[in-house]
Design an enzyme around this catalytic site. Structure first.
Site, PDB file in Angstrom:
ATOM      1  N   HIS A 383       0.686  -1.242  -0.021  1.00 14.29           N
ATOM      2  CA  HIS A 383       0.080  -0.062  -0.050  1.00 14.29           C
ATOM      3  C   HIS A 383       0.908   1.236   0.034  1.00 14.29           C
ATOM      4  CE1 HIS A 383      -4.200  -1.254   0.616  1.00 14.29           C
ATOM      5  NE2 HIS A 383      -3.832  -2.251   1.264  1.00 14.29           N
ATOM      6  N   LYS A 576      -8.850  13.525   4.759  1.00  8.64           N
ATOM      7  CA  LYS A 576      -8.041  12.494   4.883  1.00  8.64           C
ATOM      8  C   LYS A 576      -6.830  12.513   5.951  1.00  8.64           C
ATOM      9  CE  LYS A 576      -6.970  13.197   0.561  1.00  8.64           C
ATOM     10  NZ  LYS A 576      -6.912  12.190  -0.400  1.00  8.64           N
ATOM     11  N   ARG A 577      -6.409  11.454   6.381  1.00 13.34           N
ATOM     12  CA  ARG A 577      -5.193  11.489   7.282  1.00 13.34           C
ATOM     13  C   ARG A 577      -4.449  12.559   7.175  1.00 13.34           C
ATOM     14  NH1 ARG A 577      -0.587   8.441   7.293  1.00 13.34           N
ATOM     15  NH2 ARG A 577      -1.155   7.516   5.333  1.00 13.34           N
ATOM     16  N   LYS A 582       0.551  14.263   1.921  1.00 16.77           N
ATOM     17  CA  LYS A 582      -0.898  14.745   1.435  1.00 16.77           C
ATOM     18  C   LYS A 582      -0.995  16.188   1.229  1.00 16.77           C
ATOM     19  CE  LYS A 582      -2.717  10.311   3.487  1.00 16.77           C
ATOM     20  NZ  LYS A 582      -3.120   9.693   2.413  1.00 16.77           N
ATOM     21  N   THR A 687      -8.688   6.388  -1.912  1.00 16.81           N
ATOM     22  CA  THR A 687     -10.058   5.924  -2.448  1.00 16.81           C
ATOM     23  C   THR A 687     -11.057   6.950  -2.139  1.00 16.81           C
ATOM     24  OG1 THR A 687     -10.198   4.977   0.106  1.00 16.81           O
ATOM     25  CG2 THR A 687      -9.558   3.439  -1.975  1.00 16.81           C
ATOM     26  N   LYS A 691     -14.764   8.273  -3.996  1.00 10.81           N
ATOM     27  CA  LYS A 691     -16.043   8.534  -3.439  1.00 10.81           C
ATOM     28  C   LYS A 691     -16.420   9.949  -4.036  1.00 10.81           C
ATOM     29  CE  LYS A 691     -14.282   5.869   0.241  1.00 10.81           C
ATOM     30  NZ  LYS A 691     -13.317   5.736   1.497  1.00 10.81           N
TER      31      LYS A 691
END
Length: 845
Positions: A383, A576-577, A582, A687, A691
């Site tokens: 991952h 998100k985290r 990110k 992911t 969505k």
């Protein structure tokens, strides 16, 4: 006082309503009146609260138990069918499952939503009010855990014989509170009362050993003895498929000590803590997801968790394999034709030496036979390409906790080296990088990703770009050894939870225009919306559905933050985290620059801008200081912007606290622009991008992870692209180290504005310093925020322009949903089943 009177009045009305409903146990109730009676039966005879109470909380538990009745019947039927047919089965091992609420999902998948809504109406409640009572199961952190949950949903929906295995965390990760100092963590309370969905299996108990030593028997066989033994007890959670009778299982392990491990003599002697030492250690194992591992005790606890999951699950798998033989002689070579084990990332890597140990030490097999079985049974999903996320465990800690496993790992390492030397002499110079053990004298470690690649029959990445990077970079030399071992399985999401149930308005419109609801389990049908994308009638309906979701989101934000946001503004969301790769920091720097420019404009100029509400949500790991600083900065910027009367009609910045699945189910349908802006090559897949796209939200993003495939599917004109590409990143980092980077004035201006104290007196210099300099730990802008910032701001300007043309924007939104068919987890799991696990549908007749 008036509110109390009103509440008392409602309670009295409810008592009178309840008295009229007959109290009848009817586990398979289908009609609303029968369901209402069954719910009332559970309120009385499965009591968890004082009698005569039927407040929303009690109503939720009684409703959940009524739904569970139906699930248990299907569950039992499913497993007796699997037992009879004896197909090959998949066992999915994951440290995380981000399940979210189960009630909405269960009544939706069972297709009894309307019946339960009507039954609850008879009992004086709305279904929505009751579902709000449920706490999210705190079994996961981010994308890895949510993916595992989507996969379970798809396995059941496709009627595949499959189990999930995980740990029953008492407190999960943490509940995020926002205070003046930023993020604070407190323990999650999801199990404070109990979960109505889980069934303890007191007959499914396995011993798990830690520490101890290895005994060598006279015949040369080895046995792990001594140390400390903890019991693993199974708790099963039903996983229903959508409109199918198949109901699969998520088996969660709880750690318990035996009664004989409680030292009664010491307790009576007043030594209370030492008397219950083993009990206390057992409770620690499943207390928290990812406990801090800065200390040796922390590392031991994490390793204990991982081994506990692997050992309990494999003992269970072997027991069930033997049971299905019905007393016949065990043919161990048939094991891989009945059992597929999938490791979700490196956390369950210890399954490899544990399966070897069980086969050799307990079942008496030789090395070659055990290795063949292990290799043909286990597959591994990677991952991440982030070095810090590729687990490496101290050899000293491993020898201490798992001495037999270290012997096995040493043997795997030794045999791998011999194999490379004899079959691939050209790779001899690479052996030190490829081998499982890193024997660096300063810090000898076991490389878990290497152990997975060497031992598993298949290794897969989770998006095309990610899998290509694995083959070209991270595992390139292994590809020369095993060219067919590596595959891609682009992630997916369940369309049930992530569109059908969380966005009912949009779902109804899609069903109306496609003239079928079959898209819910055949997401490729969405492509047929393309022919209607220019229809002004569909566009009007689409906009009204989006507005309903935005209004719901605005109400939620007001409720949890006290900030009032305008549903007519552009809703721009990043959830998100919180992690530097990110790049939530780039998002908030962009918001700071936007705010500064708005402040400099005249009132007339401001009226020409596109009003925007920027929402950011996510948890920063408790010990990740820079991530917590980013959360604090978002919060501080919001506090200033949202109370500035000159600007707050044109810009709001909101940090949405305690992000989880249920929060996402409100945020995603209400979003119009979503930010997926990680440094290219660093996000394996993502992911949440799927969505958002599925719900008609447009993406601003880099060519990273699944963004690449989303852009291909929905059309590049419907995606706001910016930033460096993955193959450019190494060169750009090198140029930065050589001092060749020239920052954009907008980037400097945004940083300077923060440094000026415009957002309070908190010291942001350590965070901003990470963007400064050319290299060095915590400096040198490793994630290229500065390089990508100008192209990011240009893309945001394109967003502002596009949003002004409502017809064009709505068409793009429709095309986004229409192009999302590929991103169903049903497609992903169908590919795993066929190409990795080699399992077939086993549908209940």
């Amino acid at each position: 006082m008036a509110d109390t009177v009103k509440a008392n009045g409602r309670a009295t009305d409810r008592v009178q309503i309840l008295e009229k409903i007959p109290l009848v146990a009817n586990p398979q109730a289908k009609e609303p009146a029968e369901i209402a009676s069954n719910i009332k039966y559970h309120a009385h005879y499965s009591p968890h609260f004082s009698p005569y109470k039927f407040e929303p909380e009690q109503a939720f538990y009684a409703t959940a138990e009524s739904v569970r009745d139906q699930l248990i019947k299907q569950w039992n039927d499913t497993y007796s069918h699997y037992h009879k047919v004896n197909p090959k089965q998949t066992y999915y091992l994951s440290m995380e499952y981000l399940q979210g609420r189960a009630l909405t999902n269960s009544v939706g998948n069972l297709d009894v939503q309307d019946a339960y809504a009507n039954a609850l109406k008879q009992l004086g409640y709305a279904l929505e009010e009751i579902t709000e009572q449920e706490k999210d199961a705190a079994l996961g952190n981010g994308g890895l855990g949510r993916l595992a949950s989507c996969f379970l949903d798809s396995m059941a929906t496709l009627s595949l014989p499959a189990w999930g295995y995980g740990l029953r965390y008492r407190y999960g990760l943490f509940k995020q509170l926002m205070t003046k100092t930023g993020q604070e963590e407190i323990a999650e309370d999801w199990l404070e009362k109990f979960s109505p969905w889980e069934i303890p299996r007191h007959d499914v108990v396995f011993p798990i050993r830690f520490f101890g030593q290895v005994e060598v028997n006279p015949n040369g066989s080895r046995k792990w003895v001594g140390g400390e033994v903890i019991q693993a007890v199974a708790y099963d959670v039903p996983i229903p498929g959508y409109k199918t009778k198949n109901t699969n299982s998520l088996r969660l392990w709880e750690a318990k000590a035996r009664a004989e491990d409680f030292n009664l003599f010491e307790f009576n002697d007043g030594k209370y803590e030492s008397a219950a030492l083993i009990h206390s250690r057992a409770q620690q194992i499943c207390a928290v997801l990812y406990p801090g591992d800065a200390t040796e005790d922390g590392k031991l606890l994490r390793l204990k968790q991982q081994y506990f999951l692997c050992s309990a699950s494999l003992q269970d798998i072997i027991t069930r394999f033997k049971e299905r033989l019905g007393g016949k002689d065990i043919q161990w070579l048939e094991f891989p034709s009945k059992v597929a084990v999938q490791l979700n990332d490196t956390h369950p890597t210890l399954s490899i030496p544990e399966l070897m140990r069980l086969l050799m030490d307990d079942e008496g097999l030789g090395w070659d036979e055990a290795w063949d079985i292990t290799n043909r049974t286990i597959a591994y999903t990677n991952h991440t390409v982030l070095p810090e996320a590729l687990e490496k465990w101290s050899q000293a800690v491993m020898w201490k906790l798992l001495p037999r496993h270290m012997e096995i790992i040493e043997e795997v390492d030794k045999r791998f080296i011999i194999m490379i030397q004899s079959t691939k002499p050209e790779l001899e110079g690479k052996i030190s990088d490829l081998r499982v053990l890193d024997n660096n004298p300063q810090k000898p470690v076991v490389r878990m990703a290497n152990l997975c690649v060497v031992s598993a029959h298949t290794v897969n990445g989770v998006a095309q770009l990610h899998s290509d990077i694995l083959k070209a970079e991270l595992f390139s030399d292994y590809v020369k050894v095993w060219p067919t071992k590596f595959q891609n399985k682009t992630n997916g999401i369940t369309p049930r939870r992530w569109l059908r149930f969380c966005n009912p308005e949009l779902s109804r419109i899609i069903t109306k225009w496609l003239k079928t609801d079959q898209w819910v389990n055949d997401l490729d049908l969405l492509v047929n919306l393309r022919q209607f994308a220019d229809s002004s009638e569909l566009q009007a309906e689409w906009e009204s559905a989006k507005l309903a979701s935005k209004q719901r989101l605005a109400n939620y934000v007001l409720q949890v933050t006290g900030v009032s946001i305008d549903p007519k503004s552009l809703f721009d969301i990043q959830i998100k985290r919180i992690h530097e790769y990110k790049r939530q920091l780039m998002n908030i720097l962009g918001a700071v620059y936007r705010y500064k420019k708005l402040k400099e404009m005249s009132p007339e100029e401001r009226k020409k801008t596109t009003p925007r509400t920027i929402m950011i949500g996510g948890k920063a790991f408790a010990t990740y200081t820079n991530a917590k600083r980013i959360v604090k900065l978002v919060s501080d910027v919001g506090a200033v912007v949202n109370t500035d009367p000159e600007v707050n009609d044109f810009l709001k910045v909101v940090f949405v606290p305690n992000y989880n699945v249920s929060v996402a189910e409100v945020l995603i349908p209400g979003s119009e622009l979503s930010q997926h802006i990680s440094t290219a090559g660093m996000e394996a897949s993502g992911t949440s991008n799927m969505k958002f796209a599925l719900n008609g939200c447009l993406i601003i993003g880099t060519l990273d992870g699944a963004n690449v495939e989303i852009r291909e599917e929905i059309g590049q004109d419907n995606f706001f692209l910016f930033g460096a590409t993955a193959d450019e990143v190494p060169r750009l980092r090198k140029e930065r180290e050589q001092g060749l980077f020239k920052p954009d004035p907008r980037f400097e201006e945004a940083k300077q504005f923060i440094k000026s104290g415009a957002f309070g007196n908190y010291d942001y210099s350590p965070l901003l310093d990470s963007l400064e300099g050319n290299s060095g730990f915590g400096r040198g802008d490793y994630f290229l925020v500065g390089y990508d910032f100008p192209s990011y701001m240009d893309a945001q300007a394109r967003v502002d322009e596009a949003y002004k043309d409502r017809k064009k924007w709505t068409k793009m939104s429709i095309l986004s949903t229409a192009g999302s068919g590929k991103f169903s987890s049903d497609r992903t799991i169908g590919q795993y089943a066929k190409e990795i696990w080699k399992i077939n549908e086993c549908r209940l007749p």
